[in-house]
Design a protein around this motif. Structure first.
Motif, short mmCIF file in Angstrom:
data_model
loop_
_atom_site.label_atom_id
_atom_site.label_comp_id
_atom_site.label_asym_id
_atom_site.label_seq_id
_atom_site.Cartn_x
_atom_site.Cartn_y
_atom_site.Cartn_z
N GLN A 36 0.80 -1.23 0.00
CA GLN A 36 0.00 0.00 0.00
C GLN A 36 0.83 1.28 0.00
O GLN A 36 0.28 2.38 -0.08
N ALA A 37 2.13 1.16 0.10
CA ALA A 37 3.00 2.33 0.16
C ALA A 37 3.19 2.92 -1.23
O ALA A 37 4.13 2.57 -1.96
N LYS A 38 2.28 3.81 -1.60
CA LYS A 38 2.26 4.39 -2.94
C LYS A 38 2.09 5.90 -2.86
O LYS A 38 1.73 6.44 -1.80
N GLU A 45 -1.91 6.36 7.35
CA GLU A 45 -2.73 5.26 6.83
C GLU A 45 -1.95 3.94 6.89
O GLU A 45 -2.52 2.89 7.20
N LEU A 46 -0.67 4.00 6.58
CA LEU A 46 0.15 2.78 6.65
C LEU A 46 0.24 2.27 8.09
O LEU A 46 0.22 1.06 8.33
N ASP A 47 0.32 3.18 9.03
CA ASP A 47 0.37 2.79 10.43
C ASP A 47 -0.93 2.09 10.84
O ASP A 47 -0.90 1.05 11.52
N GLY A 84 10.73 7.66 13.02
CA GLY A 84 9.79 8.62 12.47
C GLY A 84 8.36 8.31 12.90
O GLY A 84 7.93 7.15 12.87
N ILE A 85 7.62 9.33 13.29
CA ILE A 85 6.24 9.15 13.75
C ILE A 85 5.29 9.30 12.56
O ILE A 85 5.26 10.35 11.91
N PRO A 86 4.53 8.26 12.23
CA PRO A 86 3.61 8.36 11.10
C PRO A 86 2.50 9.36 11.37
O PRO A 86 2.11 9.59 12.51
N SER A 87 1.98 9.94 10.27
CA SER A 87 0.95 10.96 10.40
C SER A 87 0.06 10.96 9.17
O SER A 87 0.54 10.70 8.05
N ARG A 88 -1.20 11.29 9.35
CA ARG A 88 -2.12 11.46 8.23
C ARG A 88 -1.72 12.65 7.36
O ARG A 88 -2.11 12.76 6.20
N ASP A 89 -0.94 13.57 7.93
CA ASP A 89 -0.51 14.76 7.20
C ASP A 89 0.75 14.52 6.37
O ASP A 89 1.13 15.37 5.56
#
Length: 263
Positions: A36-38, A45-47, A84-89
């Protein structure tokens, strides 16, 4: 039965097999994230996808809540090295280089693994960086054998990284302050595994030990800085970084990569 070998946790064959089950959960989560990493997808979302995959398998994300970390994966984009902290942004763009670190706990046992992903078409230097990092991880894994010393792994990682750099006509920074670690009933255990150094030093490796081998290379300096979020580690010069990791057990037959996909 768990034993201690000079402060390092030793596992029985059955306990290593239990760790393998946790490792397969991590492998599944990373496979889902990789698919899904596109371009246009956020690291947030990946998180969420990784967490759902882990929980659907009856496991628990080992990162979420660990010393207050807020997510189930570490998503380290471009100059971010680790944590790194994942984020919707944070939305992925063409040419990005994304390192994803993931851990899971199943029946009290930990698995920990990381991959570096190309988002769309990436530059040749970035591709060489990731390939060299992965190759240095496998070189280290080959030394995860009973009778070797801990820094035999370190030296193999360093030697492979330098060889790849020479072959590509590049210079890779080898991150020294972050590295591999023991793993089992906890995610981070003794011993700390440096990613460079002279061979023949440190504790002797024994059957029943499990170690996470995780080199991190950069396209520039090996110096790092921590951002104000007190988690994200970036290269001091803004150069790109790659990170690969597998959890490996020492068996009578040699290294067993517990977080490799089932095939």
């Amino acid at each position: 039965m768990l034993r201690r070998g000079k402060g390092i946790e030793l596992k029985s064959r059955g306990e290593i097999e239990a760790m393998r089950e946790a490792g397969l959960v991590v492998a599944s989560a990373l496979a889902a994230v990789t698919a899904q990493a596109k371009v246009g997808v956020s690291t947030g979302e990946l998180d969420e996808l990784a967490e759902q995959t882990i929980r659907d398998a009856g496991a628990v994300p080992s990162f979420k809540g660990y010393h207050g970390f807020p997510a189930s994966i570490c998503a380290s984009l471009n100059e971010k090295v680790v944590h790194g902290i994942p984020s919707r942004d944070e939305v992925l763009s063409e040419g990005d280089l994304l390192s994803v670190d993931c851990g899971a706990i199943l029946d009290g046992w930990h698995g920990d693994s990381a991959v570096t992903l190309a988002i769309g078409e990436i530059g040749e230097k970035d591709r060489a960086l990731s390939a060299a990092t992965e190759a240095s991880m496998w070189a280290g894994i080959e030394k995860v054998r009973a009778g070797n010393r801990l820094t035999d792994i370190s030296h193999a990682v360093e030697t492979a990284a330098l060889a790849a750099a020479k072959a590509e006509g590049l210079e890779f920074g080898i991150i020294a302050e972050y590295g591999g670690h023991g793993i089992g009933t906890q995610m981070h255990m003794e011993p700390f595994l440096p990613n460079l150094g002279k061979p023949g030093k440190g504790p002797k490796l024994r059957v029943g030990m499990a170690i996470a081998v995780e080199p991190m290379l950069t396209l520039g300096t090996a110096e790092t800085e921590e951002l104000d979020d007190e988690w994200t580690v970036v290269t001091a010069d803004g150069s790109r970084s790659a990170h690969w990791e597998h959890t490996v057990a020492i068996t009578e037959e040699g290294p067993w990569v517990l977080t490799a996909p089932e095939k």
